[in-house]
Design a protein around this motif. Sequence first.
Motif, PDB file in Angstrom:
ATOM      1  N   HIS A 109       0.971  -1.156  -0.106  1.00 34.98           N
ATOM      2  CA  HIS A 109      -0.121   0.045   0.119  1.00 34.98           C
ATOM      3  C   HIS A 109       1.010   1.198  -0.147  1.00 34.98           C
ATOM      4  O   HIS A 109       0.509   2.185   0.616  1.00 34.98           O
ATOM      5  N   LEU A 110       1.960   1.150  -0.860  1.00 34.61           N
ATOM      6  CA  LEU A 110       2.867   2.412  -1.031  1.00 34.61           C
ATOM      7  C   LEU A 110       2.182   3.301  -2.146  1.00 34.61           C
ATOM      8  O   LEU A 110       1.530   2.904  -2.771  1.00 34.61           O
ATOM      9  N   THR A 111       2.281   4.873  -1.743  1.00 36.11           N
ATOM     10  CA  THR A 111       1.759   5.618  -2.813  1.00 36.11           C
ATOM     11  C   THR A 111       2.713   5.664  -3.902  1.00 36.11           C
ATOM     12  O   THR A 111       3.778   5.048  -3.780  1.00 36.11           O
ATOM     13  N   HIS A 112       2.124   6.340  -5.223  1.00 33.48           N
ATOM     14  CA  HIS A 112       3.045   6.544  -6.283  1.00 33.48           C
ATOM     15  C   HIS A 112       4.262   7.371  -6.028  1.00 33.48           C
ATOM     16  O   HIS A 112       5.091   6.874  -6.658  1.00 33.48           O
ATOM     17  N   GLU A 113       4.044   8.404  -5.173  1.00 33.88           N
ATOM     18  CA  GLU A 113       5.279   9.138  -4.732  1.00 33.88           C
ATOM     19  C   GLU A 113       6.395   8.218  -4.109  1.00 33.88           C
ATOM     20  O   GLU A 113       7.371   8.288  -4.495  1.00 33.88           O
ATOM     21  N   GLU A 114       5.786   7.439  -3.209  1.00 33.86           N
ATOM     22  CA  GLU A 114       6.947   6.556  -2.529  1.00 33.86           C
ATOM     23  C   GLU A 114       7.534   5.620  -3.562  1.00 33.86           C
ATOM     24  O   GLU A 114       8.751   5.536  -3.299  1.00 33.86           O
ATOM     25  N   ILE A 115       6.771   5.013  -4.276  1.00 32.47           N
ATOM     26  CA  ILE A 115       7.190   4.027  -5.341  1.00 32.47           C
ATOM     27  C   ILE A 115       8.204   4.870  -6.015  1.00 32.47           C
ATOM     28  O   ILE A 115       9.213   4.249  -6.528  1.00 32.47           O
ATOM     29  N   GLY A 116       7.622   5.863  -6.688  1.00 35.03           N
ATOM     30  CA  GLY A 116       8.749   6.946  -7.709  1.00 35.03           C
ATOM     31  C   GLY A 116       9.865   7.063  -6.838  1.00 35.03           C
ATOM     32  O   GLY A 116      11.131   7.182  -7.458  1.00 35.03           O
ATOM     33  N   LYS A 117      10.151   7.345  -5.668  1.00 37.29           N
ATOM     34  CA  LYS A 117      11.331   7.807  -4.999  1.00 37.29           C
ATOM     35  C   LYS A 117      12.293   6.565  -4.780  1.00 37.29           C
ATOM     36  O   LYS A 117      13.351   6.635  -5.126  1.00 37.29           O
ATOM     37  N   ARG A 118      11.402   5.326  -4.656  1.00 40.52           N
ATOM     38  CA  ARG A 118      12.183   4.215  -4.273  1.00 40.52           C
ATOM     39  C   ARG A 118      12.965   3.677  -5.570  1.00 40.52           C
ATOM     40  O   ARG A 118      14.158   3.369  -5.698  1.00 40.52           O
ATOM     41  N   TYR A 119      12.246   4.035  -7.089  1.00 40.81           N
ATOM     42  CA  TYR A 119      12.739   3.965  -8.213  1.00 40.81           C
ATOM     43  C   TYR A 119      13.510   4.865  -9.107  1.00 40.81           C
ATOM     44  O   TYR A 119      13.758   4.682 -10.230  1.00 40.81           O
ATOM     45  N   GLY A 120      13.642   6.146  -8.386  1.00 36.51           N
ATOM     46  CA  GLY A 120      14.143   7.284  -8.999  1.00 36.51           C
ATOM     47  C   GLY A 120      13.438   7.767 -10.334  1.00 36.51           C
ATOM     48  O   GLY A 120      13.851   8.311 -11.136  1.00 36.51           O
ATOM     49  N   ARG A 121      11.972   7.749  -9.851  1.00 33.63           N
ATOM     50  CA  ARG A 121      11.143   8.221 -10.772  1.00 33.63           C
ATOM     51  C   ARG A 121      10.126   9.277 -10.159  1.00 33.63           C
ATOM     52  O   ARG A 121      10.174   9.315  -8.851  1.00 33.63           O
ATOM     53  N   THR A 122       9.447  10.061 -10.834  1.00 33.88           N
ATOM     54  CA  THR A 122       8.299  11.199 -10.465  1.00 33.88           C
ATOM     55  C   THR A 122       7.359  10.230 -10.127  1.00 33.88           C
ATOM     56  O   THR A 122       6.893   9.088 -10.518  1.00 33.88           O
ATOM     57  N   ARG A 123       6.364  10.780  -9.315  1.00 34.95           N
ATOM     58  CA  ARG A 123       5.216  10.312  -8.934  1.00 34.95           C
ATOM     59  C   ARG A 123       4.243   9.860 -10.187  1.00 34.95           C
ATOM     60  O   ARG A 123       3.764   8.735 -10.297  1.00 34.95           O
ATOM     61  N   SER A 124       4.129  10.757 -11.178  1.00 34.32           N
ATOM     62  CA  SER A 124       3.325  10.375 -12.434  1.00 34.32           C
ATOM     63  C   SER A 124       3.925   9.399 -13.209  1.00 34.32           C
ATOM     64  O   SER A 124       3.052   8.359 -13.836  1.00 34.32           O
ATOM     65  N   THR A 125       5.178   9.218 -13.130  1.00 30.90           N
ATOM     66  CA  THR A 125       5.974   8.060 -14.104  1.00 30.90           C
ATOM     67  C   THR A 125       5.532   6.782 -13.412  1.00 30.90           C
ATOM     68  O   THR A 125       5.222   5.873 -13.925  1.00 30.90           O
ATOM     69  N   ALA A 126       5.627   7.015 -11.981  1.00 33.87           N
ATOM     70  CA  ALA A 126       5.443   5.531 -11.317  1.00 33.87           C
ATOM     71  C   ALA A 126       3.929   5.106 -11.422  1.00 33.87           C
ATOM     72  O   ALA A 126       3.514   3.955 -11.450  1.00 33.87           O
ATOM     73  N   GLY A 127       3.237   6.208 -11.488  1.00 34.01           N
ATOM     74  CA  GLY A 127       1.667   5.743 -11.636  1.00 34.01           C
ATOM     75  C   GLY A 127       1.407   5.291 -13.130  1.00 34.01           C
ATOM     76  O   GLY A 127       0.765   4.330 -13.362  1.00 34.01           O
ATOM     77  N   ARG A 128       2.034   5.785 -13.978  1.00 27.10           N
ATOM     78  CA  ARG A 128       2.169   5.356 -15.310  1.00 27.10           C
ATOM     79  C   ARG A 128       2.453   3.830 -15.584  1.00 27.10           C
ATOM     80  O   ARG A 128       2.072   2.911 -16.269  1.00 27.10           O
ATOM     81  N   HIS A 129       3.586   3.637 -14.734  1.00 22.90           N
ATOM     82  CA  HIS A 129       4.414   2.266 -14.906  1.00 22.90           C
ATOM     83  C   HIS A 129       3.443   1.331 -13.961  1.00 22.90           C
ATOM     84  O   HIS A 129       3.135   0.141 -14.561  1.00 22.90           O
ATOM     85  N   ILE A 130       2.681   1.686 -13.058  1.00 21.34           N
ATOM     86  CA  ILE A 130       1.609   0.722 -12.353  1.00 21.34           C
ATOM     87  C   ILE A 130       0.735   0.470 -13.284  1.00 21.34           C
ATOM     88  O   ILE A 130       0.231  -0.702 -13.589  1.00 21.34           O
ATOM     89  N   TYR A 131       0.025   1.432 -14.082  1.00 20.88           N
ATOM     90  CA  TYR A 131      -1.127   1.439 -15.209  1.00 20.88           C
ATOM     91  C   TYR A 131      -0.435   0.319 -16.325  1.00 20.88           C
ATOM     92  O   TYR A 131      -1.101  -0.549 -16.600  1.00 20.88           O
ATOM     93  N   LEU A 132       0.731   0.540 -16.727  1.00 19.34           N
ATOM     94  CA  LEU A 132       1.190  -0.298 -17.715  1.00 19.34           C
ATOM     95  C   LEU A 132       1.367  -1.644 -17.286  1.00 19.34           C
ATOM     96  O   LEU A 132       1.082  -2.692 -17.868  1.00 19.34           O
ATOM     97  N   ASP A 133       2.041  -2.055 -16.092  1.00 19.56           N
ATOM     98  CA  ASP A 133       2.053  -3.145 -15.560  1.00 19.56           C
ATOM     99  C   ASP A 133       0.763  -4.042 -15.387  1.00 19.56           C
ATOM    100  O   ASP A 133       0.667  -5.217 -15.773  1.00 19.56           O
ATOM    101  N   LEU A 134      -0.331  -3.362 -14.789  1.00 18.42           N
ATOM    102  CA  LEU A 134      -1.601  -3.922 -14.653  1.00 18.42           C
ATOM    103  C   LEU A 134      -2.090  -4.399 -16.145  1.00 18.42           C
ATOM    104  O   LEU A 134      -2.654  -5.200 -16.269  1.00 18.42           O
ATOM    105  N   ARG A 135      -1.710  -3.653 -16.928  1.00 17.97           N
ATOM    106  CA  ARG A 135      -2.334  -3.923 -18.331  1.00 17.97           C
ATOM    107  C   ARG A 135      -1.599  -5.062 -18.992  1.00 17.97           C
ATOM    108  O   ARG A 135      -2.109  -5.961 -19.518  1.00 17.97           O
TER     109      ARG A 135
END
Length: 152
Positions: A109-135
């Motif tokens: 239950h990490l937020t997009h921002e926390e995931i983005g920081k962990r992987y060196g990405r922005t919040r929106s990029t992390a959200g986009r990666h989550i969307y693409l991974d789910l697809r």
Amino acid sequence: MTEFEEYQKHIQYTHNAFCRIVIRHASIDAARKLYSKWKREISLEYLSEEKFMPFAATDEYFAKPPSSEEYPFTVCGQTVMLSNPDLAAALSSLPETEQEIIFLYFFEHLTHEEIGKRYGRTRSTAGRHIYLDLRRLREEMEVLAHEQASPL
């Protein structure tokens, strides 16, 4: 204040008042449209109160019995028990970073921002990666379901 500045101020106030009136009337029109739509809609609850009729019939002979098996899925050093074999197989077929992103978002239950920081990405990029991974996960599950449905 000069006469020109007063005139500009008057024009600005007049424009603001006009905009407020237009927005107010637009919201009233939208509310009226919603109300008239709700008045025309018919609830299907009366069907369940009078007589229950199933919407579809299923043949019990071909139905798979509910499985109580659990399928382990290990990611980020933790093991998650999944009850759906297709989901477990689809998750296993994804690359490791995509597995980690899905795990962090849905299980930790990490937020997009926390995931983005962990992987060196922005919040929106992390959200986009989550969307693409789910697809990609959905597509993989559809492939697995199709392979199981069509016997060779």
